[in-house]
Design a protein around this motif. Structure first.
Motif, PDB file in Angstrom:
ATOM      1  N   ALA A 179     -33.908  46.584  16.233  1.00  9.95           N
ATOM      2  CA  ALA A 179     -32.493  46.519  16.582  1.00  9.95           C
ATOM      3  C   ALA A 179     -32.377  46.086  18.039  1.00  9.95           C
ATOM      4  O   ALA A 179     -32.917  46.736  18.927  1.00  9.95           O
ATOM      5  CB  ALA A 179     -31.820  47.872  16.364  1.00  9.95           C
ATOM      6  N   ASP A 213     -38.514  45.818   7.804  1.00 13.08           N
ATOM      7  CA  ASP A 213     -37.146  45.877   8.319  1.00 13.08           C
ATOM      8  C   ASP A 213     -36.638  44.484   8.648  1.00 13.08           C
ATOM      9  O   ASP A 213     -37.400  43.601   9.062  1.00 13.08           O
ATOM     10  CB  ASP A 213     -37.068  46.717   9.585  1.00 13.08           C
ATOM     11  CG  ASP A 213     -37.497  48.145   9.338  1.00 13.08           C
ATOM     12  OD1 ASP A 213     -37.315  48.618   8.206  1.00 13.08           O
ATOM     13  OD2 ASP A 213     -38.008  48.778  10.290  1.00 13.08           O
ATOM     14  N   ASP A 214     -35.354  44.318   8.435  1.00 12.61           N
ATOM     15  CA  ASP A 214     -34.692  43.138   8.977  1.00 12.61           C
ATOM     16  C   ASP A 214     -34.483  43.355  10.472  1.00 12.61           C
ATOM     17  O   ASP A 214     -34.458  44.483  10.963  1.00 12.61           O
ATOM     18  CB  ASP A 214     -33.330  42.927   8.309  1.00 12.61           C
ATOM     19  CG  ASP A 214     -33.479  42.598   6.826  1.00 12.61           C
ATOM     20  OD1 ASP A 214     -34.467  41.940   6.475  1.00 12.61           O
ATOM     21  OD2 ASP A 214     -32.613  43.041   6.045  1.00 12.61           O
ATOM     22  N   SER A 264     -31.966  43.357  13.447  1.00 15.28           N
ATOM     23  CA  SER A 264     -30.527  43.439  13.668  1.00 15.28           C
ATOM     24  C   SER A 264     -30.227  43.132  15.128  1.00 15.28           C
ATOM     25  O   SER A 264     -30.804  43.735  16.030  1.00 15.28           O
ATOM     26  CB  SER A 264     -30.023  44.835  13.307  1.00 15.28           C
ATOM     27  OG  SER A 264     -28.666  44.970  13.628  1.00 15.28           O
ATOM     28  N   THR A 284     -20.525  43.099  10.834  1.00 13.72           N
ATOM     29  CA  THR A 284     -21.325  43.907   9.928  1.00 13.72           C
ATOM     30  C   THR A 284     -21.297  45.360  10.297  1.00 13.72           C
ATOM     31  O   THR A 284     -20.976  45.746  11.422  1.00 13.72           O
ATOM     32  CB  THR A 284     -22.790  43.421   9.948  1.00 13.72           C
ATOM     33  OG1 THR A 284     -23.341  43.754  11.208  1.00 13.72           O
ATOM     34  CG2 THR A 284     -22.865  41.931   9.734  1.00 13.72           C
ATOM     35  N   ILE A 318     -27.071  47.864   8.922  1.00 14.58           N
ATOM     36  CA  ILE A 318     -27.854  47.143   7.924  1.00 14.58           C
ATOM     37  C   ILE A 318     -28.890  48.080   7.347  1.00 14.58           C
ATOM     38  O   ILE A 318     -29.627  48.751   8.068  1.00 14.58           O
ATOM     39  CB  ILE A 318     -28.544  45.913   8.556  1.00 14.58           C
ATOM     40  CG1 ILE A 318     -27.481  44.968   9.086  1.00 14.58           C
ATOM     41  CG2 ILE A 318     -29.453  45.235   7.598  1.00 14.58           C
ATOM     42  CD1 ILE A 318     -28.045  43.770   9.781  1.00 14.58           C
ATOM     43  N   SER A 365     -32.171  48.793   6.169  1.00 19.65           N
ATOM     44  CA  SER A 365     -33.449  48.126   6.372  1.00 19.65           C
ATOM     45  C   SER A 365     -34.322  48.153   5.141  1.00 19.65           C
ATOM     46  O   SER A 365     -35.265  47.392   5.027  1.00 19.65           O
ATOM     47  CB  SER A 365     -34.193  48.797   7.531  1.00 19.65           C
ATOM     48  OG  SER A 365     -34.426  50.149   7.238  1.00 19.65           O
ATOM     49  N   ASP A 378     -28.282  40.854   0.917  1.00 23.60           N
ATOM     50  CA  ASP A 378     -27.708  40.265   2.124  1.00 23.60           C
ATOM     51  C   ASP A 378     -26.234  40.574   2.243  1.00 23.60           C
ATOM     52  O   ASP A 378     -25.505  39.885   2.947  1.00 23.60           O
ATOM     53  CB  ASP A 378     -27.918  38.740   2.120  1.00 23.60           C
ATOM     54  CG  ASP A 378     -29.378  38.378   2.283  1.00 23.60           C
ATOM     55  OD1 ASP A 378     -29.745  37.285   1.850  1.00 23.60           O
ATOM     56  OD2 ASP A 378     -30.135  39.191   2.842  1.00 23.60           O
ATOM     57  N   ARG A 401     -22.512  41.360  14.432  1.00 23.98           N
ATOM     58  CA  ARG A 401     -23.970  41.432  14.358  1.00 23.98           C
ATOM     59  C   ARG A 401     -24.544  40.130  13.795  1.00 23.98           C
ATOM     60  O   ARG A 401     -23.851  39.367  13.135  1.00 23.98           O
ATOM     61  CB  ARG A 401     -24.422  42.572  13.429  1.00 23.98           C
ATOM     62  CG  ARG A 401     -24.121  43.978  13.916  1.00 23.98           C
ATOM     63  CD  ARG A 401     -24.529  44.976  12.853  1.00 23.98           C
ATOM     64  NE  ARG A 401     -24.231  46.353  13.231  1.00 23.98           N
ATOM     65  CZ  ARG A 401     -25.121  47.199  13.720  1.00 23.98           C
ATOM     66  NH1 ARG A 401     -26.355  46.794  13.896  1.00 23.98           N
ATOM     67  NH2 ARG A 401     -24.786  48.432  14.026  1.00 23.98           N
ATOM     68  N   LYS A 453     -28.206  39.100  11.633  1.00 18.48           N
ATOM     69  CA  LYS A 453     -29.336  39.707  10.939  1.00 18.48           C
ATOM     70  C   LYS A 453     -30.378  38.635  10.662  1.00 18.48           C
ATOM     71  O   LYS A 453     -30.068  37.571  10.112  1.00 18.48           O
ATOM     72  CB  LYS A 453     -28.883  40.352   9.634  1.00 18.48           C
ATOM     73  CG  LYS A 453     -30.028  41.050   8.894  1.00 18.48           C
ATOM     74  CD  LYS A 453     -29.536  41.792   7.658  1.00 18.48           C
ATOM     75  CE  LYS A 453     -29.170  40.773   6.568  1.00 18.48           C
ATOM     76  NZ  LYS A 453     -28.879  41.459   5.284  1.00 18.48           N
ATOM     77  N   THR A 484     -33.661  37.965   8.594  1.00 20.45           N
ATOM     78  CA  THR A 484     -34.272  38.576   7.412  1.00 20.45           C
ATOM     79  C   THR A 484     -35.757  38.834   7.638  1.00 20.45           C
ATOM     80  O   THR A 484     -36.450  38.073   8.323  1.00 20.45           O
ATOM     81  CB  THR A 484     -34.094  37.681   6.189  1.00 20.45           C
ATOM     82  OG1 THR A 484     -34.771  36.452   6.404  1.00 20.45           O
ATOM     83  CG2 THR A 484     -32.609  37.409   5.938  1.00 20.45           C
TER      84      THR A 484
END
Length: 827
Positions: free
Chosen positions: A696, A730-731, A733, A772, A775, A777, A782, A806, A808, A810
């Motif tokens: 993040a 995790d994505d 952010s 957003t 998120i 994770s 999406d 935000r 993101k 991927t």
């Protein structure tokens, strides 16, 4: 009814019952051998009342004196009481008592240490009406003095003061029994102001003793005890005593509590009492650090009609000197000169010395020399402080020749220079890089100093000293020079080197650490102890010769010598390590400082932050950022641009191999504006994250260039922490900030566009943008959930709803990018 018979020693007191008369006394005489002479008491008429029978009265007085001599003081009081109750006048009985015998008994009891019993006897005698001062002689006074001295030596000042209070009640002169100054010193040492106050009140000079007590507590730095004594003194005085007020104000200065001195001054004004000149001078002197207040007091002194004296003007000049107000000092000096011309004042050496120091501190050496001429014209002889200020003025301006000429003039005028003055001359030579000259002067001054012990061999010692000096300089490949510039010094300077002297000379050794070590050994031979500055200079010399090992050994030697290295010593070793590319040891010294609770200074932080010209690893970046944050928490401010550049280069390194990186790198260096503190704090905060939340990134408050650096820093951290075969879960952010729905923010849009371009175009990552919520994770979807920033229930929103913007990245694209980077690095 029977008579009551009271037997005391060798006498019986017969008290008839219901007798309207005072008790009569009869004697039970001891058996004695027959004598041809007629007994003394054979003619005594025992049937007469005692006050009418002088022979009987004389007998009982002699008997009472004998009992006192035998230290039977209880019997002594009992007989005295009975005799006086029989109608005898106190004066008649007291005149018959043998003072010598009573004194012997009291002395016997005092020598046995029973002072309390003596006091009880004297109290009983006083109750009977007997004059205590007439019951003993000077021998008893001397015995009391010795006993009080012994009690005071044992530290029991309360017992001494108790005795003083009792003796004062007997109308005795206690100043012959106790030295009040000695008792006061013990009270001050034991922090007992109340006992000191009680002691002072027993003496007629109590107001002077109160001043002494206040001053002694002030010397100890105990302002609270001093104030207790001051308040007690006010209770004993009918009107304010200016001497005491002056003393307490001076003590405020000794304790560094100048604000309290102002409160005391205001207290006098509230009582509508005009302080005298000495109180005003003390107040101005204590507050000399505050020129505005000092001038305010001076003007008030003039308004109430108190004429200033030379001391007042000296204090004003000193205050101007501290405030670096040379212009005001010149005005005051001209005013004083005008008063002198009319005969109102006569300037002293302190006035001239102070104004000279004001010019010297401001590096106005020409003006300082002009004041010296005024001083000589007025017939005032300069003292050591005057000459030292003049020499320092020229030395600070880099005028070595002028400094030495003034030094010679000082000697020719018969003024003896102190070591500080000699050190100033040496320092002037060192600052002008005239190292040989400094050593010549030093060596010849030492010869001059030893001459006072060996006067007969004066010339021989000079020649031998010069020969040794030439020899030492020849061995080091340096020119000794002629004797013309130090002949006068050799004959006239009573020089005694100090640690500061050797420190100055060590600075002249350059990179010759052997010579510096020889000076330090000579310092120890002279009985001087190297201080922390000495060791730090030696470390710098080792560093200049690139002898890192020697510098570290000096640090250990410093500890073995019992001197804890300070921040200067640690910083000196750090510089040596960094200059010789040993950054790892430099950072370990920093950690050692923190363990010993030694606070780094700004030089320490800057030394470490500039230790590297580039960063090669995440650990190095994190290390320097941690030091940067520690510096900020310590309250230091520095130029962050250099550190920012290194961080930027390290971050841009993630783009190596991409064709698009060059334009961005160059633009980032030119577009960055303002303070770098926020940027570096953001980078530090993101690089210190661990665990699932490490992906993040918060970009709020950053420009597009700063945001780019933070994102690149996080990506490089991810890359360096990446383990082959491990997938990110995790994505990533990226928080852009809060924006109202339907509104437009140019800076926000620029940041968003720049980051999307960086991630998509330069790095090939998949980016999803929008307003957003948090998120998930662990989710592969999406979906974008909007979070509205709401307002309290029942209140109408003052503006449109705001959402948290935000981006993101991927995890799928991140894993693909990491694997690709890993493959490229292996090729």
């Amino acid at each position: 009814m029977k008579n009551t018979v009271l037997t005391v020693g060798c006498c019986s007191i017969i008290i008839p019952p219901n007798s309207p008369h005072k008790p009569s006394i009869s004697a039970k005489l001891p058996q004695s051998k027959p004598s041809s002479s007629k007994p003394l008491l054979s003619t005594v008429r025992w049937d007469l009342p005692l006050h009418r029978n002088q022979k009987s009265l004389r007998y009982y007085a002699q008997l009472d004196s004998k009992l006192a001599e035998d230290a039977k003081l209880d019997d002594f009081l009992l007989i005295a009481e009975t005799v006086l109750n029989s109608g005898v006048k106190v004066s008649d009985f007291a005149n018959l008592i043998n003072v010598d015998l009573v004194s012997k008994g009291l002395i016997r009891m005092l020598r046995s240490g029973d002072v309390e019993r003596v006091v009880q006897v004297l109290s009983g005698a006083q109750k009977l009406g007997l004059s205590v001062a007439e019951l003993f002689d000077r021998n008893v006074v001397e015995a009391l003095r010795k006993e009080c001295s012994l009690v005071a030596e044992r530290g029991n000042v309360e017992a001494v003061v108790d005795l003083l209070e009792v003796l004062s009640g007997f109308q005795l002169s206690v100043k012959e029994i106790v030295d009040p100054a000695r008792i006061i010193k013990i009270c001050v040492a034991q922090r007992k102001p109340n006992v000191a106050i009680r002691c002072a009140r027993n003496f007629p000079t109590a107001h002077i003793l109160f001043c002494s007590i206040i001053l002694e507590f002030g010397k100890k730095g105990d302002i609270m005890c001093a104030m207790d004594v001051f308040e007690a003194s006010k209770q004993d005085m009918d009107r304010p005593n200016m001497y005491i007020y002056r003393t307490i104000i001076d003590v405020c200065g000794l304790c560094g509590d100048y604000l309290r001195s102002r409160s005391i001054y205001e207290e006098l004004l509230t009582q509508k009492i005009t302080p005298n000149l000495y109180v005003f001078n003390s107040l101005m002197n204590v507050n000399a650090c505050d020129l505005n207040y000092t001038m305010h007091v001076y003007k008030h002194m003039q308004s109430v009609g108190v004429a200033a004296d030379v001391t007042s003007y000296n204090i004003l000049l000193k205050s101007c000197c501290r405030a670096a107000r040379v212009d005001l000092a010149q005005d005051i000096y001209r005013e004083v000169q005008s008063l002198e011309s009319t005969g109102v004042l006569k300037l002293d050496v302190f006035t001239y010395s102070t104004i000279i120091k004001a010019f010297a501190d401001s590096k106005m050496w020409q003006m300082a020399l002009e004041i010296k001429e005024d001083m000589l014209t007025a017939g005032v002889t300069p003292n050591t402080i005057t000459w030292s200020s003049l020499i320092n003025a020229c030395s600070s301006a880099g005028l070595v020749e002028q400094s030495i000429l003034l030094f010679e003039e000082m000697l020719l005028a018969g003024c003896t220079p102190n070591t500080q003055c000699c050190n100033t001359v040496l320092h002037a030579c060192i600052e002008a890089h005239q190292y040989d000259r400094a050593f010549r002067l030093f060596n010849n001054w030492k010869i001059s100093a030893t001459d006072k012990f060996y006067g007969k061999d004066y010339q021989r010692k000079i020649d031998r000293g010069r020969h040794n000096a030439r020899k030492s300089y020849t061995m080091t490949g340096q020119d000794y020079g002629s004797d013309s510039d130090h002949v006068h010094f050799t004959k006239m300077v009573p020089f005694k080197p100090t640690t500061a002297t050797y420190n100055i000379l060590m600075k002249a050794c350059g990179t010759d650490y052997k010579r510096a070590e020889a000076l330090m050994n000579e310092m120890k031979t002279c009985g001087l102890s190297p201080n922390q500055i000495s060791w730090s200079i030696l470390i710098d010399i080792f560093g200049g010769s690139r002898n890192v090992k020697g510098a570290m050994q000096i640090l250990d030697s410093m500890r073995r010598a019992g001197i804890l290295p300070d921040v200067i010593a640690y910083t000196a070793v750090m510089k040596v390590c960094i200059q010789n590319q040993n950054q790892k040891f430099a950072f370990s010294l920093f950690e050692e400082m923190k363990r010993y609770h030694i606070q780094p200074n700004l030089v320490t932080y800057n030394t470490l932050l500039r230790a590297r010209t580039r960063y090669g690893s995440l650990e190095e970046v994190q290390q320097c950022l941690a030091i940067y944050q520690d510096m900020r928490r310590a309250g230091f401010n520095s130029n962050d641009y250099y550190l920012k550049q290194l961080i930027e280069e390290w971050c841009e390194g993630i783009l190596q191999g991409n064709s698009q990186n060059l334009p961005h790198t160059s633009s980032s260096r030119t577009d960055l504006e303002g303070s770098q503190s926020l940027l570096l704090e953001k980078v530090a905060a993101n690089l210190q994250k661990t665990g699932p939340k490490s992906l993040a990134v918060d970009l709020r408050g950053l420009s597009k260039v700063e945001a780019r650096i933070v994102v690149l820093a996080v990506l490089r951290m991810i890359k360096e922490n990446y383990t082959p075969g491990t997938l990110l879960k995790d994505d990533m952010s990226i928080i852009l900030g809060v924006q109202e729905v339907g509104s437009s923010d140019a800076n926000h849009d620029n940041v968003k566009d720049a980051i999307i371009k960086l991630l998509r175009d330069d790095l090939g990552l998949e980016v999803i943008s929008g307003a957003t919520g948090s998120i998930n994770s662990n989710s592969d979807t999406d979906n974008i959930n909007t979070i509205t920033v709401g307002y309290p229930t029942g209140l109408e929103s003052p503006r449109r709803p705001a959402v948290l913007q935000r981006l993101k990245v991927t995890k799928k694209s991140l894993n693909k990018w990491l694997q690709k980077r890993l493959g490229a690095s292996r090729k």
